[in-house]
Write a protein that holds these residues in place. Structure first.
Motif, mmCIF file in Angstrom:
data_model
loop_
_atom_site.group_PDB
_atom_site.id
_atom_site.type_symbol
_atom_site.label_atom_id
_atom_site.label_comp_id
_atom_site.label_asym_id
_atom_site.label_seq_id
_atom_site.Cartn_x
_atom_site.Cartn_y
_atom_site.Cartn_z
ATOM 1 N N HIS A 263 43.634 83.696 -31.829
ATOM 2 C CA HIS A 263 44.222 84.643 -32.647
ATOM 3 C C HIS A 263 45.050 85.749 -32.332
ATOM 4 O O HIS A 263 46.063 86.233 -32.783
ATOM 5 C CB HIS A 263 43.116 84.833 -33.796
ATOM 6 N N ALA A 267 48.607 86.432 -32.297
ATOM 7 C CA ALA A 267 49.251 87.666 -33.087
ATOM 8 C C ALA A 267 50.216 88.508 -32.196
ATOM 9 O O ALA A 267 51.160 89.062 -32.799
ATOM 10 C CB ALA A 267 48.050 88.469 -33.558
ATOM 11 N N LEU A 289 46.518 86.478 -38.983
ATOM 12 C CA LEU A 289 46.210 86.129 -37.631
ATOM 13 C C LEU A 289 45.292 87.172 -36.982
ATOM 14 O O LEU A 289 44.100 86.991 -36.492
ATOM 15 C CB LEU A 289 47.463 85.790 -36.591
ATOM 16 N N HIS A 292 42.095 87.226 -38.997
ATOM 17 C CA HIS A 292 41.265 85.890 -38.408
ATOM 18 C C HIS A 292 40.414 86.234 -37.173
ATOM 19 O O HIS A 292 39.402 85.971 -36.926
ATOM 20 C CB HIS A 292 41.986 84.790 -38.684
ATOM 21 N N ALA A 293 41.340 86.712 -36.417
ATOM 22 C CA ALA A 293 40.747 87.329 -34.984
ATOM 23 C C ALA A 293 39.350 88.149 -35.308
ATOM 24 O O ALA A 293 38.670 88.067 -34.510
ATOM 25 C CB ALA A 293 42.025 88.158 -34.268
ATOM 26 N N TRP A 296 36.667 86.010 -36.328
ATOM 27 C CA TRP A 296 35.947 85.502 -34.961
ATOM 28 C C TRP A 296 35.187 86.636 -34.238
ATOM 29 O O TRP A 296 34.165 86.256 -33.616
ATOM 30 C CB TRP A 296 36.902 84.771 -34.303
ATOM 31 N N ASN A 354 50.396 78.006 -32.508
ATOM 32 C CA ASN A 354 50.116 77.601 -33.875
ATOM 33 C C ASN A 354 48.972 76.280 -33.899
ATOM 34 O O ASN A 354 48.045 76.126 -34.701
ATOM 35 C CB ASN A 354 51.296 77.119 -34.507
ATOM 36 N N VAL A 357 45.688 77.371 -32.832
ATOM 37 C CA VAL A 357 44.850 78.072 -33.946
ATOM 38 C C VAL A 357 44.317 76.871 -34.994
ATOM 39 O O VAL A 357 43.484 77.167 -35.441
ATOM 40 C CB VAL A 357 46.123 78.659 -34.941
ATOM 41 N N VAL A 425 35.826 81.495 -40.645
ATOM 42 C CA VAL A 425 36.759 81.024 -39.767
ATOM 43 C C VAL A 425 37.155 79.719 -39.641
ATOM 44 O O VAL A 425 38.204 79.502 -38.998
ATOM 45 C CB VAL A 425 36.352 81.605 -38.388
ATOM 46 N N HIS A 428 42.047 78.012 -42.200
ATOM 47 C CA HIS A 428 43.280 78.156 -41.479
ATOM 48 C C HIS A 428 43.546 79.777 -41.913
ATOM 49 O O HIS A 428 43.529 80.154 -42.940
ATOM 50 C CB HIS A 428 44.532 77.253 -41.877
ATOM 51 N N PRO A 429 44.003 80.377 -40.886
ATOM 52 C CA PRO A 429 44.515 81.894 -41.370
ATOM 53 C C PRO A 429 45.218 82.069 -42.209
ATOM 54 O O PRO A 429 45.101 83.076 -43.141
ATOM 55 C CB PRO A 429 44.869 82.181 -39.905
#
Length: 454
Positions: A263, A267, A289, A292-293, A296, A354, A357, A425, A428-429
């Motif tokens: 991610h 990004a 993104l 979401h990073a 994680w 993508n 991801v 997580v 999907h972002p």
């Protein structure tokens, strides 16, 4: 070695378990009933996805003058009608919402096995539909027609439980209107499933049954292709962890680090500033993104609190290390943002990122199930000194262990927080919510951290 037939047998066994539970027991709360209905939808969605997976190489095999002259074969017509009818009910959300919450019901476990069978078939073919393995080279359009007929039998078995499930949900207190919207009467789909079965009245042992796991060696001639291959291998390896009885915690933490990297690099490739606080529009685009990073990253930190008693699986460690190297090569953090449209090469890289991801979201679903197994079987330990202070103060046994610097079984309070992070997580972002993440204590900082791989 797990085969396609093994996975379908597992699916059927889980469906039988679900049917037995419906006959023998009731739902005790409306929430429990709605969860079962959601997982039932998830299994139907898996049937539709699997149907389209088998249609893909079958349709490619029929392309040509014969197809134009004869029209769509009856098996294919019925399969398309079944998939479209199911998708009209279950929706287009990807991943399906039932995939995010883990495998808590037999319906969800059946869905996992069926989706794994579809992934197994896909590993035997290239993106153009050409065989990638000797086993795949022996398949024909008749092979896939037989596989579609098998799905017709499975679909009919699943659809037969709609009315019992609806009655149990009403018994548990779910309003009739809600049940009617979720289970509106699927007899028309059962008729289509029977039509699909009728097109193959005498079922022969299909070559699909013997398809096994492909231990593919990643193609190393192109970084983008190699990254795609490595991600597919990691998805298969993490799925296998769900049934492994060993301590998989080190592998889970390795994959959490890869989740951060995927991610973060995606990004940065799109011009995000990873050191800046979360953007206002964090639920879409580059902001999603970045957010979401950080999710994680929180998961990685949570997993780091548990004691590692065994090293990660060699295959997972090697593929994850190679994936990070490939990310650095394909999308360096110094990638300059450009307002102009991407060049063709950059568009290809963006598509690969993508895809990574999406795959890591699928992996998170498998890992969440594995973490739940570790928690339920008492295989999670942690230093007592790492426990939250409020928890230690409430339990004398933990206070004693804290003073003696001992390792203790991870309390349910702590594992529950990590399980919720896995649910976060696994989405999907683009679909991740903007709700504040769960924190270990009230003193946790509210400031966004700069993203790092540590």
């Amino acid at each position: 070695m797990t085969t396609y037939a093994d996975l379908l047998a597992q699916t059927s066994a889980h469906v039988r378990d679900a049917a037995t539970a419906l006959r023998a027991d009731r739902f005790w709360t409306p929430r429990e009933a709605l969860d079962a209905i959601g997982d039932y939808h998830g299994l139907l969605d898996a049937v539709a996805s699997h149907t389209r997976r088998l249609l893909w190489p079958a349709q490619l095999g029929r392309i040509g003058l014969a197809r134009r002259r004869d029209g769509i074969p009856p098996v294919e017509r019925a399969a398309i009608k079944l998939a479209a009818g199911i998708e009209a009910l279950t929706g287009e959300a990807r991943p399906h919402p039932s995939q995010i919450g883990g495998a808590g019901t037999p319906w969800a476990r059946a869905s996992l096995s069926l989706r794994a069978a579809a992934d197994l078939v896909a590993t035997h073919y290239t993106g153009e539909g050409r065989p990638r393995t000797p086993d795949a080279a022996h398949t024909t359009t008749a092979t896939f027609d037989a596989g579609l007929a098998d799905l017709g039998y499975l679909a009919q078995a699943v659809l037969a439980h709609e009315i019992p499930l609806a009655l149990r949900a009403i018994q548990a207190g779910v309003p009739r209107g809600v049940v009617a919207r979720q289970l509106p009467g699927l007899e028309h789909l059962a008729d289509v499933a029977r039509e699909l079965m009728a097109e193959m009245p005498q079922r022969r042992e299909a070559p699909l049954d013997a398809l096994g796991q492909v231990r593919t060696q990643p193609r190393t001639d192109d970084p983008a292709t190699e990254l795609t291959d490595r991600m597919v291998r990691l998805r298969q390896a993490t799925w296998e962890l769900m049934g492994d009885q060993s301590d998989a915690l080190a592998s889970l933490r390795t994959m959490a680090g890869l989740g951060i990297a995927i991610h973060a690099y995606a990004a940065a490739f799109h011009g995000a500033d990873l050191s800046a606080p979360d953007p206002v529009a964090a639920d879409r685009g580059v902001g999603a993104l970045v957010r979401h990073a950080r999710a994680w990253q929180r998961l990685h930190h949570a997993l780091s609190d548990f004691a590692i008693l065994a090293p990660p699986m060699t295959s997972i460690r090697d593929d994850a290390t190679a994936a990070v190297r490939l990310l650095q090569e394909l999308a360096p953090m110094q990638h300059p943002p450009t307002p102009a449209p991407f060049a063709p090469t950059e568009r290809h890289v963006a598509a690969v990122l993508n895809g990574a991801v999406q795959v890591i979201a699928d992996i998170a679903v498998h890992e969440g199930t594995t973490f739940d197994r570790l928690a339920r079987t008492g295989l999670l330990f942690m230093p007592a000194r790492s426990l939250p202070r409020d928890l230690v103060s409430e339990r004398p046994d933990l206070a004693t262990a804290h003073l003696e610097r001992r390792i203790v079984h991870a309390p349910e309070t702590v594992t529950g927080i990590t399980a919720r992070l896995y649910a976060e997580v696994a989405a999907h972002p683009i679909g991740v919510s903007t709700a504040a993440p769960a924190r270990r204590s009230a003193t946790a900082s509210t400031e966004a951290r700069a993203i790092s791989m540590a």
